[in-house]
Design a protein around this motif. Structure first.
Motif, PDB file in Angstrom:
ATOM      1  N   SER A 173       0.862  -1.037  -0.099  1.00  0.00           N
ATOM      2  CA  SER A 173      -0.216   0.027  -0.121  1.00  0.00           C
ATOM      3  C   SER A 173       0.843   1.329   0.138  1.00  0.00           C
ATOM      4  N   ILE A 174       1.977   0.930   0.668  1.00  0.00           N
ATOM      5  CA  ILE A 174       2.889   2.377   0.683  1.00  0.00           C
ATOM      6  C   ILE A 174       3.412   2.443  -0.563  1.00  0.00           C
ATOM      7  N   VAL A 175       3.978   1.437  -1.136  1.00  0.00           N
ATOM      8  CA  VAL A 175       4.425   1.443  -2.788  1.00  0.00           C
ATOM      9  C   VAL A 175       3.533   2.123  -3.573  1.00  0.00           C
ATOM     10  N   LEU A 176       2.219   1.755  -3.424  1.00  0.00           N
ATOM     11  CA  LEU A 176       1.267   2.277  -4.186  1.00  0.00           C
ATOM     12  C   LEU A 176       1.154   3.746  -4.323  1.00  0.00           C
ATOM     13  N   ILE A 177       1.296   4.139  -3.097  1.00  0.00           N
ATOM     14  CA  ILE A 177       1.336   5.715  -2.909  1.00  0.00           C
ATOM     15  C   ILE A 177       2.185   6.527  -3.604  1.00  0.00           C
ATOM     16  N   ARG A 178       3.492   5.806  -3.995  1.00  0.00           N
ATOM     17  CA  ARG A 178       4.755   6.498  -4.829  1.00  0.00           C
ATOM     18  C   ARG A 178       4.585   6.048  -6.350  1.00  0.00           C
ATOM     19  N   ILE A 179       3.492   5.361  -6.575  1.00  0.00           N
ATOM     20  CA  ILE A 179       3.433   5.126  -8.171  1.00  0.00           C
ATOM     21  C   ILE A 179       2.330   6.109  -8.721  1.00  0.00           C
ATOM     22  N   PRO A 180       2.887   6.742  -9.754  1.00  0.00           N
ATOM     23  CA  PRO A 180       2.008   8.092 -10.312  1.00  0.00           C
ATOM     24  C   PRO A 180       0.737   7.443 -10.944  1.00  0.00           C
ATOM     25  N   PRO A 181      -0.369   8.034 -10.924  1.00  0.00           N
ATOM     26  CA  PRO A 181      -1.459   7.404 -11.910  1.00  0.00           C
ATOM     27  C   PRO A 181      -1.080   7.518 -13.297  1.00  0.00           C
ATOM     28  N   VAL A 182      -1.885   6.379 -13.965  1.00  0.00           N
ATOM     29  CA  VAL A 182      -1.616   6.099 -15.438  1.00  0.00           C
ATOM     30  C   VAL A 182      -2.389   7.359 -16.079  1.00  0.00           C
ATOM     31  N   SER A 183      -1.532   7.709 -17.079  1.00  0.00           N
ATOM     32  CA  SER A 183      -2.076   8.924 -18.031  1.00  0.00           C
ATOM     33  C   SER A 183      -3.069   8.605 -18.975  1.00  0.00           C
ATOM     34  N   ARG A 184      -4.235   9.216 -18.957  1.00  0.00           N
ATOM     35  CA  ARG A 184      -5.333   8.986 -19.953  1.00  0.00           C
ATOM     36  C   ARG A 184      -5.750   9.924 -20.818  1.00  0.00           C
ATOM     37  N   THR A 185      -5.522   9.753 -22.117  1.00  0.00           N
ATOM     38  CA  THR A 185      -5.722  10.343 -22.943  1.00  0.00           C
ATOM     39  C   THR A 185      -6.663   9.977 -24.057  1.00  0.00           C
ATOM     40  N   GLY A 186      -7.691   8.886 -23.814  1.00  0.00           N
ATOM     41  CA  GLY A 186      -8.416   8.435 -24.848  1.00  0.00           C
ATOM     42  C   GLY A 186      -9.859   9.279 -24.530  1.00  0.00           C
ATOM     43  N   ALA A 187     -10.687   9.255 -25.710  1.00  0.00           N
ATOM     44  CA  ALA A 187     -12.026   9.596 -25.635  1.00  0.00           C
ATOM     45  C   ALA A 187     -12.825   9.500 -24.473  1.00  0.00           C
ATOM     46  N   PRO A 188     -13.150   8.156 -23.956  1.00  0.00           N
ATOM     47  CA  PRO A 188     -13.917   7.903 -23.018  1.00  0.00           C
ATOM     48  C   PRO A 188     -13.333   8.329 -21.599  1.00  0.00           C
ATOM     49  N   SER A 189     -11.932   8.564 -21.349  1.00  0.00           N
ATOM     50  CA  SER A 189     -11.377   9.199 -20.329  1.00  0.00           C
ATOM     51  C   SER A 189     -11.764  10.760 -20.147  1.00  0.00           C
ATOM     52  N   SER A 190     -11.890  11.350 -21.144  1.00  0.00           N
ATOM     53  CA  SER A 190     -12.235  12.883 -21.052  1.00  0.00           C
ATOM     54  C   SER A 190     -13.567  12.956 -20.915  1.00  0.00           C
ATOM     55  N   ILE A 191     -14.200  11.906 -21.234  1.00  0.00           N
ATOM     56  CA  ILE A 191     -15.805  12.092 -21.106  1.00  0.00           C
ATOM     57  C   ILE A 191     -16.228  11.781 -19.733  1.00  0.00           C
ATOM     58  N   ARG A 192     -15.414  10.961 -19.101  1.00  0.00           N
ATOM     59  CA  ARG A 192     -15.908  10.713 -17.773  1.00  0.00           C
ATOM     60  C   ARG A 192     -15.111  11.259 -16.614  1.00  0.00           C
ATOM     61  N   ASN A 193     -14.417  12.290 -17.003  1.00  0.00           N
ATOM     62  CA  ASN A 193     -13.902  13.264 -16.127  1.00  0.00           C
ATOM     63  C   ASN A 193     -13.024  12.502 -15.235  1.00  0.00           C
ATOM     64  N   GLU A 194     -11.830  12.150 -15.680  1.00  0.00           N
ATOM     65  CA  GLU A 194     -10.884  11.247 -14.850  1.00  0.00           C
ATOM     66  C   GLU A 194     -10.125  12.100 -14.130  1.00  0.00           C
ATOM     67  N   SER A 195     -10.232  13.286 -14.239  1.00  0.00           N
ATOM     68  CA  SER A 195      -9.379  14.206 -13.071  1.00  0.00           C
ATOM     69  C   SER A 195     -10.073  14.124 -11.754  1.00  0.00           C
ATOM     70  N   SER A 196     -11.184  13.493 -11.560  1.00  0.00           N
ATOM     71  CA  SER A 196     -11.803  13.372 -10.210  1.00  0.00           C
ATOM     72  C   SER A 196     -11.020  12.382  -9.154  1.00  0.00           C
ATOM     73  N   PRO A 197     -11.271  12.412  -7.991  1.00  0.00           N
ATOM     74  CA  PRO A 197     -10.304  11.563  -6.877  1.00  0.00           C
ATOM     75  C   PRO A 197     -10.500  10.241  -7.230  1.00  0.00           C
ATOM     76  N   SER A 198     -11.632   9.817  -7.918  1.00  0.00           N
ATOM     77  CA  SER A 198     -11.711   8.414  -8.080  1.00  0.00           C
ATOM     78  C   SER A 198     -10.722   7.750  -8.948  1.00  0.00           C
ATOM     79  N   ARG A 199      -9.802   8.704  -9.522  1.00  0.00           N
ATOM     80  CA  ARG A 199      -8.548   7.957 -10.336  1.00  0.00           C
ATOM     81  C   ARG A 199      -7.430   7.654  -9.595  1.00  0.00           C
ATOM     82  N   ARG A 200      -7.382   8.013  -8.064  1.00  0.00           N
ATOM     83  CA  ARG A 200      -6.212   8.160  -7.488  1.00  0.00           C
ATOM     84  C   ARG A 200      -6.253   6.601  -6.683  1.00  0.00           C
TER      85      ARG A 200
END
Length: 423
Positions: free
Chosen positions: A396-423
């Motif tokens: 779990s500690i290791v996970l904190i140090r791994i950055p989120p996946v970069s999302r560039t596809g259309a479905p990602s932008s539609i679904r507002n991936e900048s929300s906290p649910s991506r973390r």
């Protein structure tokens, strides 16, 4: 302007929390979770009865559960690939109906060997629901409601575990374990029909031709992501410890100085209510503040609950089970929804790999715990669980140090991936 209109129209096809369709999906998966966990773990409180009836050891009696979870785990990638070609809903419905029917057959098995054969077949058929459930929800639910929907599905797991264990324990004590298995299998069949009638068809599913090379490539991508790999291992460690505790708690409480009856031990599984609350509440909390902190907190809670069960007073044992169960279901709900959010193009494969690790952990932890219990007693069993939890905390500690996946596809932008649910 035109692009904005198209984006808004596309986003409307995802199920938003508060809508009628969202409620239908959530309740359908609540029922599906009940069926899956009830059929999978219905034999757990019966281990002492199997040991006495079929003249086998406690460790060997636990194989009636371990063989199901093991076959289920290796079947998950196959079920996920089949759903890519056949569709999400057909695979899940077939899984629920056939596993419920096999539950009725298990109730009339004349020998322990034949029971193990049916339980192995149940593992094969049960794989279709968990392999696809997270994928369906990730594809159909809007980002701001995914954590709650996933939590409600996990709540169904805890309710199924609760109802299955209590009802079968009561029926086994007053009638027989065969009547208990048969009765709950019949209820599972009715809930499976409810799921089939109420789950909407997929809106975002796009069939993919059966291509082993492409499937292997997708699984390879889902394994190369360091964040996903950590989540797979966390799921395995948490589930191994969870099954271990519940597998052998019955043996501990049947023996002196407690000497509890099968019915009373079955009633202790009411602590699963803590998991029912935890999974949905933690899902909402993760949607708001992020999954990293929520996952770590639940792993710590689970370990603390296991340690409390070392006390000899029965009240403290029950309190420890409540804390332990609360932490487990909260952690599992958080980790499983995180897999669905992190995996972009390989959601079905990532979800099935998470569950493969999850159920392999169940099989290994469930059987290995028997060796610790037989040689070192309850302190040895808890010691094994705490080591697994410590490893999960480190991950779990290791996970904190791994950055989120970069999302560039259309479905990602539609679904507002900048929300906290991506973390």
């Amino acid at each position: 302007m035109k692009e904005s209109i198209l984006t808004n129209r596309a986003s409307e096809t995802y199920l938003e929390r508060g809508t009628k369709a969202y409620r239908h999906v959530s309740l359908a998966f609540l029922a599906a979770g009940i069926v899956t966990f009830a059929n999978l773990y219905c034999v757990q409180p019966l281990f002492p009865m199997f040991a006495a009836r079929f003249h086998v050891t406690p460790t060997f009696s636990s194989i009636s559960l371990s063989i199901t979870t093991l076959i289920l785990s290796v079947s998950l990638p196959i079920a996920a690939s089949v759903s890519d070609a056949w569709g999400r809903k057909p695979v899940m419905v077939t899984s629920l109906v056939t596993s419920s029917a096999l539950g009725i057959i298990a109730a009339v098995c004349p020998s322990f060997t034949s029971l193990l054969v049916i339980r192995a077949l149940q593992g094969l058929t049960l794989a279709g629901l968990p392999a696809v459930a997270m994928t369906y929800l990730s594809e159909e639910i809007a980002a701001n409601g995914l954590g709650y929907a996933m939590g409600l599905y996990i709540s169904g797991n805890s309710i199924g575990g609760l109802l299955g264990r209590i009802s079968i324990s009561l029926l086994a004590d007053h009638f027989s374990w065969r009547i208990g298995l048969c009765a709950f299998a019949a209820v599972s069949l009715l809930l499976s029909i409810y799921f089939w009638r109420n789950l909407p068809k997929s809106r975002h599913f796009k069939p993919k031709p059966a291509d082993p090379a492409s499937a292997l490539q997708a699984f390879g991508e889902a394994l190369r992501d360091r964040g996903l790999l950590c989540l797979y291992l966390v799921g395995a460690l948490l589930m191994g410890g969870f099954v271990c505790l519940y597998n052998y708690m019955g043996f501990r409480l049947l023996a002196p100085p407690y000497g509890l009856s099968q019915s009373v031990i079955g009633m202790l599984f009411i602590v699963y209510v803590a998991g029912t609350f935890s999974s949905s509440w933690m899902g909402r909390l993760a949607d708001r503040i992020g999954r990293k902190r929520v996952l770590f907190a639940n792993v710590v809670l689970m370990g603390g609950g296991a340690a409390i069960t070392l006390l000899s007073n029965l009240i403290w044992i029950v309190i420890g089970m409540i804390v332990f169960t609360f932490g487990f279901f909260g952690g599992h709900s958080t980790a499983s929804s995180w897999v669905g959010r992190r995996a972009v193009d390989t959601r079905a494969q990532a979800s099935s790999l998470y569950l493969l690790f999850y159920y392999v952990g169940s099989s290994i932890g469930g059987s290995l715990g028997g060796l610790f219990y037989s040689s070192l007693g309850w302190p040895g069993t808890v010691g094994m669980i705490l080591v697994a939890n410590l490893c999960a905390m480190i991950l779990s500690i290791v996970l904190i140090r791994i950055p989120p996946v970069s999302r560039t596809g259309a479905p990602s932008s539609i679904r507002n991936e900048s929300s906290p649910s991506r973390r």
